[in-house]
Write an enzyme that holds these catalytic residues in place. Structure first.
Site, PDB file in Angstrom:
ATOM      1  NE  ARG A  77      29.487  96.418  12.707  1.00 46.68           N
ATOM      2  CZ  ARG A  77      29.503  96.842  11.438  1.00 46.68           C
ATOM      3  NH1 ARG A  77      28.369  97.045  10.777  1.00 46.68           N
ATOM      4  NH2 ARG A  77      30.633  97.073  10.832  1.00 46.68           N
ATOM      5  CB  VAL A  78      32.480  90.220  14.049  1.00 50.13           C
ATOM      6  CG1 VAL A  78      31.334  89.248  14.252  1.00 50.13           C
ATOM      7  CG2 VAL A  78      32.591  90.623  12.583  1.00 50.13           C
ATOM      8  CG  ASP A  79      33.208  95.871  12.674  1.00 46.41           C
ATOM      9  OD1 ASP A  79      32.344  95.979  13.566  1.00 46.41           O
ATOM     10  OD2 ASP A  79      33.049  96.317  11.527  1.00 46.41           O
ATOM     11  CG  ASP A  80      37.695  97.144  16.777  1.00 50.39           C
ATOM     12  OD1 ASP A  80      37.366  96.245  17.559  1.00 50.39           O
ATOM     13  OD2 ASP A  80      38.802  97.184  16.215  1.00 50.39           O
TER      14      ASP A  80
END
Ligand code: WTA
Length: 687
Positions: free
Chosen positions: A551-554
């Site tokens: 994942r590149v998000d939170d």
């Protein structure tokens, strides 16, 4: 939302992992090619079909839908329409609109009508080895579903109503889902490991009036009192929801009074067996529009509360069926085993819809894969002569750690295909699964997909001449057009690395977020205009293989389960002593990622071991055991920019490297409002 800088930093971390061992190629084993039939002759046929699916999507999906599904009435307009570009108006996808069908009819009735009623639909394996092990045939499934469906109707459930299902992984769970589908009600399955609080949130958001649950369930040696949790959730719902009332609760007796006594509230609570015994055994199916909602399933994202993703009828079931057939090379008479719980999308698509639509016989497993010991899964494979087993990297790692002896003592001759899902599989785990678990005879199918996508998106096709690369999800599935974008939103050509997006609609995509279409557009379609943004980073190598990098998000991927950092933070902050919290992923040997929480206390409160315990308990109660922080790091303050934004990149690095973190790894910290905070945090690592 993560900043672009955070996204890029997360992507680079993932890439470093993936690049370590990217060279190996392993051909799909000869033994497997000989041992079974094949839907596709070779990799060339896969690629040809893929090409057709992109060049003539209308023809491709029309043919597929006629071959795989029974329609009450075919659609007359376009096969599909979509808009992925917010600048051109509302984002939407419509498949086969105007066509009429029913998901339950496709999963059960038609098989029984065709004379397959006595075929086993599920082998049901309980928690305990000495448990009753039931089998349920297609005819029995249908009978139970019809009875439950007519009972639901009698209790006021109508087409379009949302029914909450809070059950363990027992056949009553698919029965409940299909009973809803039969009458056009929308099922809202809540994983049995979620807390009363989490259940309440999902009941309220979807305005459910009816719940299906059970007295309790054993997880390993522990009794989980599901009915008590459901009761507590209903209290919360009543308090918070302006008097919204859950006025019907159907309770399956799984453990019985001895193990799990429950109180039944008059008028509201009824026993499943009594309800079904009295119910009308006939219940006509409701013919649904292809685009009528089939279910809502909540999942965690970068921000705020979990979102209720809505999947519709025809596109979703078609996609579940087609992916199940091709990704696992599933054939009639095979025995399929997906270890996931129906509370997750993997269970929806590959315990329930995919297998039943393809008239598969599958195993539904209620227990813990390492109970009583690490050979349990292999024993199940042997007991039911499983041909395809589909599981998660986290589990593979824990079995690997337990040692080869748990595998080698059990014969596994029936196995042909091994599948994984949930997170990137590290090459070490891949190799172990392939060499030890599958004795080098079975291809490993590493499927990348999401709750949002309904079914597999990127897979290594288990076909002749295909070269597997350990750790690569490999090639797009039929109809999927992935692209890799850089941070400016430009499409890159291979070899490349960047953000994984999808360029056009496919049948299984979710259509909206329940009650909040704008949020759907915001989360998935606003960062890169014209594309569906997956939230994952990826690399495409010279051969065109896709390697997922996380994942590149939170969103933290704990044992293949998505946990939103925002949810854990808001739960920590709900504790009266806590001023602020920031949650980031940390590397974890077994779980893939663990949860690392930085906590700042209010003035006048001191850190203590007791408070640590209390905070962990708070999260457990508010969300569920899976979201419990692995580490609580006391933080005098958090590193913030002058505009007040937390620099998560720095927190991630400290969580990963601790006192060993270099200034190079921390990057530029001069933009922080109080740069000295970083040194303080490093100093407090592990304390
Ligand atoms: C991750 C589960 C790498 C990914 C079906 C995705 C994977 C999220 C893989 C979705 C895989 C799932 N390789 N990463 N084979 N499969 N993921 O919604 O980060 O629970 O975005 O769906 O899991 O999780 P979800």
């Amino acid at each position: 939302m993560s900043s672009t800088e955070d996204m890029i930093s997360a992507m680079h971390d993932g890439l470093a992992e993936v690049s370590k061992e990217a060279g190996t190629k392993i051909p799909v084993p000869e033994a497997y090619l000989k041992a079974t039939k094949h839907h596709l002759k070779d990799v060339q046929e896969y690629l040809d079909l893929y090409k057709k699916s992109l060049e003539s999507p209308d023809t491709f999906w029309t043919e597929m839908s006629k071959e795989m599904l029974s329609w009450h009435q075919l659609w007359t307009g376009k096969t599909f329409e979509h808009n992925f570009d917010v600048r051109k108006g509302k984002v939407y996808s419509e498949w086969f609109k105007g066509g009429k069908l029913n998901a339950c009819y496709n999963a059960l009735d038609r098989h029984v009508e065709n004379g397959h009623g006595s075929q086993i639909a599920f082998y049901c394996e309980g928690n305990d080895l000495s448990d009753d092990h039931r089998t349920v045939t297609y005819a029995e499934m249908l009978d139970q579903v019809k009875r439950l469906a007519s009972a639901l109707k009698k209790r006021g459930v109508r087409k379009g109503d949302v029914v909450a299902i809070y059950l363990p992984n027992i056949p009553e769970l698919p029965i409940s889902m299909l009973a809803c589908a039969r009458i056009g009600a929308i099922h809202n399955v809540v994983f049995g490991g979620f807390s009363a609080e989490a259940l309440a949130g999902r009941i309220l958001d979807a305005q459910c009036r009816v719940i299906i649950t059970c007295d309790g369930v054993m997880r390993g040696n522990k009794v989980i009192e599901l009915k008590a949790l459901a009761d507590a959730a209903e209290e919360l719902v009543y308090e918070r929801g302006d008097g919204h009332l859950v006025d019907r609760q159907i309770v399956f007796k799984r453990l019985g009074e001895d193990k799990c006594p429950v109180g039944m509230k008059p008028k509201r609570d009824e026993w499943w067996h009594e309800v079904l015994a009295r119910a009308d055994p006939e219940c006509p199916v409701e013919w649904m529009d292809a685009e009528d909602p089939l279910f809502v399933l909540y999942t965690s994202g970068s921000t705020g509360k979990p979102k209720g993703l809505v999947h519709t009828t025809a596109g979703y079931i078609l996609y579940a069926a087609v992916t199940h057939k091709y990704a696992f090379n599933y054939h009639e008479n095979d025995v399929f085993f997906c270890t996931a719980d129906c509370g997750w999308i993997t269970g929806h698509s590959y315990v329930v819809y995919g297998p039943l639509l393809n008239r598969a016989t599958s195993v539904i497993f209620e227990g813990v894969p390492t109970y009583p010991d690490a050979s349990r899964l292999w024993q199940i494979c042997e007991k039911y002569k499983v041909n395809q087993m589909y599981t998660a990297p986290t589990l593979i790692r824990s079995l690997m750690r337990a040692g080869d002896k748990y595998v080698s003592k059990v014969p596994r001759d029936s196995l042909r295909v091994l599948g994984t899902v949930g997170e990137p599989i590290n090459p070490e785990a891949w190799n172990w699964f392939f060499n030890v678990g599958g004795d080098k005879r079975c291809p490993v199918v590493d499927t990348w997909w999401q709750t949002e996508t309904g079914g597999h998106m990127i897979i290594p096709p288990p076909v002749k001449d295909f070269q597997m690369k350990p750790g690569a999800a490999s090639f797009p599935f039929f109809g999927i057009e992935p692209v890799v974008l850089n941070e400016k939103g430009e499409e890159l050509s291979k070899p490349c690395e960047g953000f994984l997006c999808i360029k056009r609609s496919w049948p299984g995509i979710h259509r909206t977020v329940l009650n909040d279409h704008e949020r759907m557009e915001q989360v998935y379609f606003s960062t890169f205009k014209g594309y569906y943004m997956s939230g994952d980073g990826c690399r495409v190598d010279e051969d065109g293989y896709y390697w997922l990098t996380g994942r590149v998000d939170d969103v933290i991927n704990v044992s293949g389960h998505r946990i939103g950092t925002a949810e854990v933070e808001s739960s920590l902050v709900s504790h009266p002593y806590v001023a602020e919290a920031a949650v980031v992923p940390m590397p974890h040997d077994i779980k893939g990622q663990g949860i690392y929480a930085y906590v700042t206390l209010r003035d006048g409160f001191e850190p203590s071991e007791e408070l640590r315990k209390e905070l962990r308990q708070t999260v457990r109660v508010e969300i569920g055991a899976i979201a419990t922080p692995d580490v609580i790091h006391w933080a005098p303050a958090l590193p913030k920019t002058r505009s007040g934004k937390i620099m998560r990149r720095i927190l991630r690095k400290i969580a990963e490297k601790g006192t060993q973190v270099s200034s190079e790894e921390l990057g530029d910290i001069s933009t922080l409002a109080e740069p000295q905070v970083v040194a303080q945090l490093i100093e407090l690592y592990g304390k």
